[in-house]
Motif scaffolding. Structure first.
Motif, PDB file in Angstrom:
ATOM      1  N   LYS A  86      36.903  45.460  45.656  1.00 35.31           N
ATOM      2  CA  LYS A  86      36.546  45.994  44.337  1.00 35.31           C
ATOM      3  C   LYS A  86      37.778  46.479  43.575  1.00 35.31           C
TER       4      LYS A  86
ATOM      5  N   SER B  46      40.339  43.120  42.934  1.00 38.82           N
ATOM      6  CA  SER B  46      39.861  41.899  42.268  1.00 38.82           C
ATOM      7  C   SER B  46      40.207  41.804  40.778  1.00 38.82           C
ATOM      8  N   PRO B  47      40.053  42.872  39.970  1.00 44.28           N
ATOM      9  CA  PRO B  47      40.357  42.722  38.535  1.00 44.28           C
ATOM     10  C   PRO B  47      41.802  42.288  38.274  1.00 44.28           C
ATOM     11  N   SER B  48      42.755  42.936  38.923  1.00 44.23           N
ATOM     12  CA  SER B  48      44.164  42.579  38.702  1.00 44.23           C
ATOM     13  C   SER B  48      44.480  41.214  39.299  1.00 44.23           C
TER      14      SER B  48
ATOM     15  N   PHE C  67      42.412  38.701  39.446  1.00 44.80           N
ATOM     16  CA  PHE C  67      41.842  37.722  38.514  1.00 44.80           C
ATOM     17  C   PHE C  67      42.776  37.499  37.323  1.00 44.80           C
ATOM     18  N   ILE C  68      43.284  38.583  36.756  1.00 49.48           N
ATOM     19  CA  ILE C  68      44.185  38.473  35.600  1.00 49.48           C
ATOM     20  C   ILE C  68      45.463  37.734  35.999  1.00 49.48           C
TER      21      ILE C  68
ATOM     22  N   SER D 257      46.994  47.708  41.571  1.00 50.84           N
ATOM     23  CA  SER D 257      46.907  46.855  40.381  1.00 50.84           C
ATOM     24  C   SER D 257      48.159  46.001  40.228  1.00 50.84           C
TER      25      SER D 257
ATOM     26  N   THR E 195      48.106  41.907  40.690  1.00 47.86           N
ATOM     27  CA  THR E 195      48.549  41.001  39.631  1.00 47.86           C
ATOM     28  C   THR E 195      49.621  40.046  40.141  1.00 47.86           C
TER      29      THR E 195
ATOM     30  N   PRO F 229      38.361  35.554  43.452  1.00 48.73           N
ATOM     31  CA  PRO F 229      38.816  35.724  42.062  1.00 48.73           C
ATOM     32  C   PRO F 229      40.102  34.953  41.758  1.00 48.73           C
TER      33      PRO F 229
ATOM     34  N   SER G 170      39.963  32.165  38.683  1.00 47.52           N
ATOM     35  CA  SER G 170      40.851  32.304  37.528  1.00 47.52           C
ATOM     36  C   SER G 170      41.957  31.253  37.545  1.00 47.52           C
TER      37      SER G 170
END
Length: 261
Positions: A81, A84-86, A88-89, A140, A144, A185, A189
């Motif tokens: 959790k 994953s956001p970083s 994906f970017i 993060s 990335t 992810p 992406s």
């Protein structure tokens, strides 16, 4: 014969992707590059197509692995959790940036990174017993970088995520399982990035969307969806350290081939 090669490669890659949490791209990209060089009339974009196709297959392979690992309660969903956001970017940026890089440059970047990963596997370097996972900012930044580099060379992220987590004292089996989940992810992406990067490029083979070649995707996935769960299951039974050393030697051979291709 070409399609049979994709199926055989998918079976082999799927097993080791599930076993070691590596996503499979470390093998897929060199193999696909060689196959494309043999069967494609135009080889100008074969490395880009190999990487984009590799990422597309990892979307499916990783999901198959994650299901098997989750049954053993080995996935650290809290880490998935937060990372994953970083990831994906970074993955989207890596795939998009690929269009500005020459195929020979991508080949050599891939080969160098593959050798470094192989050395890490062979030496089995261990982290400090007091090292812990960093906070939100640190995760993060790491996510990335891992996502961007993994997408750029088509390895799915597990080959970087697993040692990153293990280095921060996440137990190896949890690191492998969690890396499989984090590969999803990256693959999604990265695939989008390579489709965008290759959109409108001329001289691509039939049945391609951007830098993704669907016949290879289909053959690999047909086999890997069955062998990836088997590999994930074997993670909890086989001597992973010994297998990592064998795999590390294989990666060095593939890296040499990729570097001089």
């Amino acid at each position: 014969m070409e399609f049979l090669i994709y199926i055989a490669t998918g079976a082999f890659v799927g097993f080791f992707a599930g076993l070691l949490g590596i996503g499979g791209g470390l093998i897929l990209v060199p193999v696909l590059t060689s196959v494309f060089a043999t069967y494609m009339t135009s080889n100008e974009h074969m490395v880009h197509i190999a990487i984009g196709t590799s990422l597309a297959t990892i979307m499916v392979t990783s999901l198959s692995s994650v299901r098997a690992h989750h049954k053993h309660d080995a996935v650290r969903w809290d880490l998935v959790k937060s990372l994953s956001p970083s990831i994906f970017i970074g993955g989207l940026l890596g795939g998009w940036i690929s269009q500005f890089m020459d195929a020979s440059v991508l080949s050599r970047i891939f080969a160098i990174l593959e050798v470094l990963i192989a050395i890490k596997m062979l030496l089995d370097l261990q982290p400090s017993p007091h090292r812990e996972m960093p906070g939100t900012v640190g995760r993060s930044i790491a996510g990335t970088m891992i996502g961007g580099l993994s997408s750029l060379i088509g390895i799915g992220g597990g080959a970087l995520n697993t040692p990153y987590m293990a280095w921060h004292n996440v137990p190896m089996r949890q690191a492998i399982a969690t890396s499989s989940a984090c590969s999803v992810p990256v693959a999604i992406s990265g695939t989008l990035g390579f489709i965008i990067a290759g959109w409108g490029v001329s001289n691509l083979p039939n049945y391609s969307t951007g830098f993704v070649y669907w016949p290879a995707f289909l053959g690999i996935v047909l086999a890997s969806v069955f062998t990836a769960p088997l590999g994930a299951k074997m993670t909890h039974k086989l001597p992973v350290k010994r297998l990592k050393k064998i795999f590390g030697l294989l990666l060095i051979i593939l890296a040499i081939k990729m570097f001089w291709h």
